[in-house]
Design a protein around this motif. Sequence first.
Motif, PDB file in Angstrom:
ATOM      1  N   SER A 178       0.860  -1.343  -0.021  1.00 60.71           N
ATOM      2  CA  SER A 178       0.139  -0.091   0.132  1.00 60.71           C
ATOM      3  C   SER A 178       0.803   1.161   0.060  1.00 60.71           C
ATOM      4  O   SER A 178       2.037   1.302   0.459  1.00 60.71           O
ATOM      5  CB  SER A 178      -0.737   0.110   1.379  1.00 60.71           C
ATOM      6  N   GLN A 179       0.154   2.327  -0.552  1.00 58.84           N
ATOM      7  CA  GLN A 179       0.773   3.725  -0.130  1.00 58.84           C
ATOM      8  C   GLN A 179      -0.111   4.463   0.707  1.00 58.84           C
ATOM      9  O   GLN A 179       0.041   5.562   1.091  1.00 58.84           O
ATOM     10  CB  GLN A 179       0.565   4.457  -1.705  1.00 58.84           C
ATOM     11  N   GLY A 180      -1.413   3.678   1.349  1.00 57.94           N
ATOM     12  CA  GLY A 180      -2.061   4.439   1.891  1.00 57.94           C
ATOM     13  C   GLY A 180      -3.637   3.864   2.433  1.00 57.94           C
ATOM     14  O   GLY A 180      -3.828   3.383   3.245  1.00 57.94           O
ATOM     15  N   PRO A 181      -4.102   3.181   1.202  1.00 57.96           N
ATOM     16  CA  PRO A 181      -5.492   2.692   1.507  1.00 57.96           C
ATOM     17  C   PRO A 181      -5.299   1.103   2.051  1.00 57.96           C
ATOM     18  O   PRO A 181      -4.115   0.507   2.230  1.00 57.96           O
ATOM     19  CB  PRO A 181      -5.824   2.197  -0.111  1.00 57.96           C
ATOM     20  N   GLU A 182      -6.381   0.798   2.744  1.00 56.57           N
ATOM     21  CA  GLU A 182      -6.376  -0.553   3.598  1.00 56.57           C
ATOM     22  C   GLU A 182      -7.097  -1.382   2.668  1.00 56.57           C
ATOM     23  O   GLU A 182      -8.297  -1.142   2.421  1.00 56.57           O
ATOM     24  CB  GLU A 182      -6.951  -0.101   4.843  1.00 56.57           C
ATOM     25  N   LEU A 183      -6.877  -2.638   2.379  1.00 54.50           N
ATOM     26  CA  LEU A 183      -7.503  -3.845   1.991  1.00 54.50           C
ATOM     27  C   LEU A 183      -7.972  -4.527   3.069  1.00 54.50           C
ATOM     28  O   LEU A 183      -7.179  -4.819   4.125  1.00 54.50           O
ATOM     29  CB  LEU A 183      -6.532  -4.709   1.122  1.00 54.50           C
ATOM     30  N   ARG A 184      -9.311  -4.842   3.279  1.00 53.79           N
ATOM     31  CA  ARG A 184      -9.827  -5.047   4.455  1.00 53.79           C
ATOM     32  C   ARG A 184     -10.163  -6.671   4.333  1.00 53.79           C
ATOM     33  O   ARG A 184     -10.193  -7.644   5.285  1.00 53.79           O
ATOM     34  CB  ARG A 184     -11.044  -4.522   4.909  1.00 53.79           C
ATOM     35  N   HIS A 185     -10.564  -7.133   3.156  1.00 54.01           N
ATOM     36  CA  HIS A 185     -11.073  -8.443   2.694  1.00 54.01           C
ATOM     37  C   HIS A 185     -11.097  -8.325   1.385  1.00 54.01           C
ATOM     38  O   HIS A 185     -11.420  -7.677   0.516  1.00 54.01           O
ATOM     39  CB  HIS A 185     -12.466  -8.536   3.348  1.00 54.01           C
ATOM     40  N   ILE A 186     -10.929  -9.684   0.723  1.00 55.31           N
ATOM     41  CA  ILE A 186     -11.016 -10.021  -0.802  1.00 55.31           C
ATOM     42  C   ILE A 186     -11.650 -11.510  -0.751  1.00 55.31           C
ATOM     43  O   ILE A 186     -11.199 -12.242  -0.119  1.00 55.31           O
ATOM     44  CB  ILE A 186      -9.960 -10.001  -1.560  1.00 55.31           C
ATOM     45  N   ASP A 187     -12.721 -11.593  -1.606  1.00 52.91           N
ATOM     46  CA  ASP A 187     -13.311 -13.063  -1.731  1.00 52.91           C
ATOM     47  C   ASP A 187     -13.484 -13.096  -3.060  1.00 52.91           C
ATOM     48  O   ASP A 187     -14.102 -12.227  -3.916  1.00 52.91           O
ATOM     49  CB  ASP A 187     -14.730 -12.948  -0.845  1.00 52.91           C
ATOM     50  N   VAL A 188     -13.132 -14.159  -3.663  1.00 53.22           N
ATOM     51  CA  VAL A 188     -13.099 -14.476  -5.002  1.00 53.22           C
ATOM     52  C   VAL A 188     -14.006 -15.815  -5.510  1.00 53.22           C
ATOM     53  O   VAL A 188     -14.060 -16.811  -4.809  1.00 53.22           O
ATOM     54  CB  VAL A 188     -11.602 -14.788  -5.581  1.00 53.22           C
ATOM     55  N   THR A 189     -14.908 -15.375  -6.300  1.00 52.77           N
ATOM     56  CA  THR A 189     -15.824 -16.674  -6.603  1.00 52.77           C
ATOM     57  C   THR A 189     -15.382 -16.741  -8.349  1.00 52.77           C
ATOM     58  O   THR A 189     -14.750 -15.861  -8.845  1.00 52.77           O
ATOM     59  CB  THR A 189     -17.216 -16.485  -6.500  1.00 52.77           C
TER      60      THR A 189
END
Length: 312
Positions: free
Chosen positions: A229-240
């Motif tokens: 990151s440069q700043g944003p937060e990734l909080r969750h990823i779900d792939v179907t």
Amino acid sequence: MIPSAFTAPGRFYRGNLHTHSNLSDGGLEPAEVCRRYKAEGYDFIALTDHFIGMYKYPLADTLPFRDDSFTTILGAELHSGAMENGELWHILAVGLPADFAPSHSPAFTPVEGQESGPEIAERARQAGAFVAVAHPQWSGMSLNDARSIEAAHAVEIYNHGCAMGCDRADGAFYADLLLSEGRDLTLIATDDAHFTEPDHFGGWVMVKSEALTPEALLEALKRGDFYSSQGPELRHIDVTKQTVTVATSAASSVIVQGHGSAAVAVHGESLSRAEVPLMRFYNSPWLRVTVIDRAGKRAWSNPMPNPGYAGT
């Protein structure tokens, strides 16, 4: 499918994996570099000075700067052999043993009798390091060069020092082509901080680990339990097979990229959740996510397999 960074036990720790001190060409002493990163809210850094003879092959002893809320991982930026453009290799190695043997690299110019870049990268990996292709755009690296570093765990997708110093910060071109050739790679954002220009606190990794120890962090990096990151937060990823669902801090764009020209974006105001359809990705064995906020700052997931890939 949920990427392991969002299912592994523990919490996220913020760290910079590419940093220099006055043991090589940085502007500050190692203690001051560590103090500044800790003061800025980082949980760990790797001090990775240039491992060449003109600096007496430094592998900075940062153990005295560790405490209960901040730690360090030993590392170096390795140099040996020539790339296709005739310039010296730059290979990031985080988690080196303190007695890692130098190559024959007296200065920033290739000389006869050196290990090649692929050879020193493999030696570093065998010694236990997390190995990354450093700033490929800045280096003028060819695709053949990038292919040759088979020991690499990662590619620098963003290098803040290269962004500030020459506007050549990007590694996505190389990473995406290697992914499409079947390479198993992760993506790291780094500072490459020297503290001689505004090259610090601009790119980092968020590592999911059960403990703030060098050993636990290093193993999490090797497993790919992190995002950049440069700043944003990734909080969750779900792939179907049909969609990628992303939860994030406030964003203006959520983009999924894949093989070739495959890319789909969802745009909005203060997005905290986005569902990206995957119809265009039937021919892509891999996917990755980029989040962009209103200030243009980005976060990057690691690549992940596409469950809807037509070739499976």
